[in-house]
Write a protein that holds these residues in place. Structure first.
Motif, mmCIF file in Angstrom:
data_model
loop_
_atom_site.group_PDB
_atom_site.id
_atom_site.type_symbol
_atom_site.label_atom_id
_atom_site.label_comp_id
_atom_site.label_asym_id
_atom_site.label_seq_id
_atom_site.Cartn_x
_atom_site.Cartn_y
_atom_site.Cartn_z
ATOM 1 N N LEU A 128 -9.850 35.578 21.775
ATOM 2 C CA LEU A 128 -8.806 36.330 21.080
ATOM 3 C C LEU A 128 -7.407 35.824 21.407
ATOM 4 O O LEU A 128 -6.429 36.365 20.912
ATOM 5 N N GLY A 129 -7.313 34.818 22.245
ATOM 6 C CA GLY A 129 -6.016 34.212 22.515
ATOM 7 C C GLY A 129 -5.542 34.388 23.939
ATOM 8 O O GLY A 129 -6.073 35.197 24.704
ATOM 9 N N THR A 130 -4.535 33.608 24.278
ATOM 10 C CA THR A 130 -3.961 33.599 25.616
ATOM 11 C C THR A 130 -2.470 33.851 25.533
ATOM 12 O O THR A 130 -1.794 33.344 24.643
ATOM 13 N N ILE A 131 -1.974 34.636 26.470
ATOM 14 C CA ILE A 131 -0.537 34.817 26.638
ATOM 15 C C ILE A 131 -0.158 33.959 27.839
ATOM 16 O O ILE A 131 -0.590 34.229 28.957
ATOM 17 N N ASN A 132 0.603 32.908 27.589
ATOM 18 C CA ASN A 132 0.934 31.955 28.645
ATOM 19 C C ASN A 132 1.880 32.526 29.682
ATOM 20 O O ASN A 132 1.730 32.274 30.876
ATOM 21 N N GLN A 133 2.878 33.287 29.226
ATOM 22 C CA GLN A 133 3.857 33.846 30.161
ATOM 23 C C GLN A 133 4.465 35.119 29.574
ATOM 24 O O GLN A 133 4.761 35.180 28.389
ATOM 25 N N LEU A 134 4.634 36.105 30.438
ATOM 26 C CA LEU A 134 5.244 37.367 30.036
ATOM 27 C C LEU A 134 6.236 37.757 31.123
ATOM 28 O O LEU A 134 5.858 38.060 32.249
ATOM 29 N N LYS A 135 7.513 37.709 30.777
ATOM 30 C CA LYS A 135 8.572 38.023 31.735
ATOM 31 C C LYS A 135 8.707 39.534 31.903
ATOM 32 O O LYS A 135 8.270 40.302 31.047
ATOM 33 N N PRO A 136 9.343 39.975 32.996
ATOM 34 C CA PRO A 136 9.545 41.419 33.199
ATOM 35 C C PRO A 136 10.271 42.047 32.002
ATOM 36 O O PRO A 136 11.248 41.503 31.498
ATOM 37 N N GLY A 137 9.746 43.173 31.549
ATOM 38 C CA GLY A 137 10.330 43.889 30.419
ATOM 39 C C GLY A 137 9.947 43.336 29.063
ATOM 40 O O GLY A 137 10.294 43.903 28.039
ATOM 41 N N GLU A 138 9.208 42.251 29.019
ATOM 42 C CA GLU A 138 8.832 41.611 27.760
ATOM 43 C C GLU A 138 7.557 42.237 27.195
ATOM 44 O O GLU A 138 6.679 42.682 27.937
ATOM 45 N N LYS A 139 7.458 42.224 25.871
ATOM 46 C CA LYS A 139 6.304 42.775 25.170
ATOM 47 C C LYS A 139 5.841 41.753 24.140
ATOM 48 O O LYS A 139 6.665 41.094 23.509
#
Length: 164
Positions: free
Chosen positions: A71-82
């Motif tokens: 279903l996919g990959t989220i490579n990076q998620l910074k604080p507060g990010e959606k």
């Protein structure tokens, strides 16, 4: 004779309108806030922690490790990010699959978490809203999940306390 036909048509139309309204009310009662999401798989991820989260991989599987549908990959998620992932199709073979999240906990290990259980042979709608609240001292994610799947309906669980 014309009156009978007229009242019959009005009665049949009224019956179908009431049936349509009733079925929409039942659907709204079961799905609640998740009614606005389309059929398929929707995954929303919010990082409310103070850390950067990397390499979140989502997939369907029967065992947790054999990927049935990526279903996919989220490579990076910074604080507060959606961010979100959407797939219009759910492969429709097999009972008792789960939607899993896999992420690294250190350079040599990965953790696998089940986010949704699908007991249906042919599911049509899965929604997962994942809020990452932190990372414990072993590197495992602390998170809250709420969601919907079309057999059992809405669900919610919380893994925000330190793990063993």
């Amino acid at each position: 004779m014309k009156k009978i036909l007229k009242y019959t048509i009005i009665g049949i139309t009224s019956f179908f309108l009431v049936l349509l309204v009733f079925s929409n009310l039942l659907r709204w009662a079961k799905q609640g806030a998740f009614l606005k999401y389309d059929n398929g798989v929707t995954i929303e991820v919010y990082n409310s922690s103070k850390q950067v989260i990397t390499d979140l991989n989502f997939y369907f599987s029967f065992s947790g490790y054999h990927v049935y549908q990526d279903l996919g990959t989220i490579n990076q998620l910074k604080p507060g990010e959606k961010t979100s992932r959407y797939s219009h199709q759910i492969k429709d073979t097999g009972n008792d699959r789960s939607l899993y999240l896999q992420y690294p906990i250190n350079k040599t290990e990965a953790e696998v978490e089940s986010l949704a259980y699908l007991p249906s042979y042919k599911p049509s709608k899965v929604v997962v809203i994942l809020e990452i609240t932190g990372i414990d001292n072993k590197g495992k994610l602390l998170f809250k999940v709420r969601g919907y799947e079309n057999v059992f309906g809405q669900y919610e669980f919380d893994l925000t306390s330190d793990r063993e």
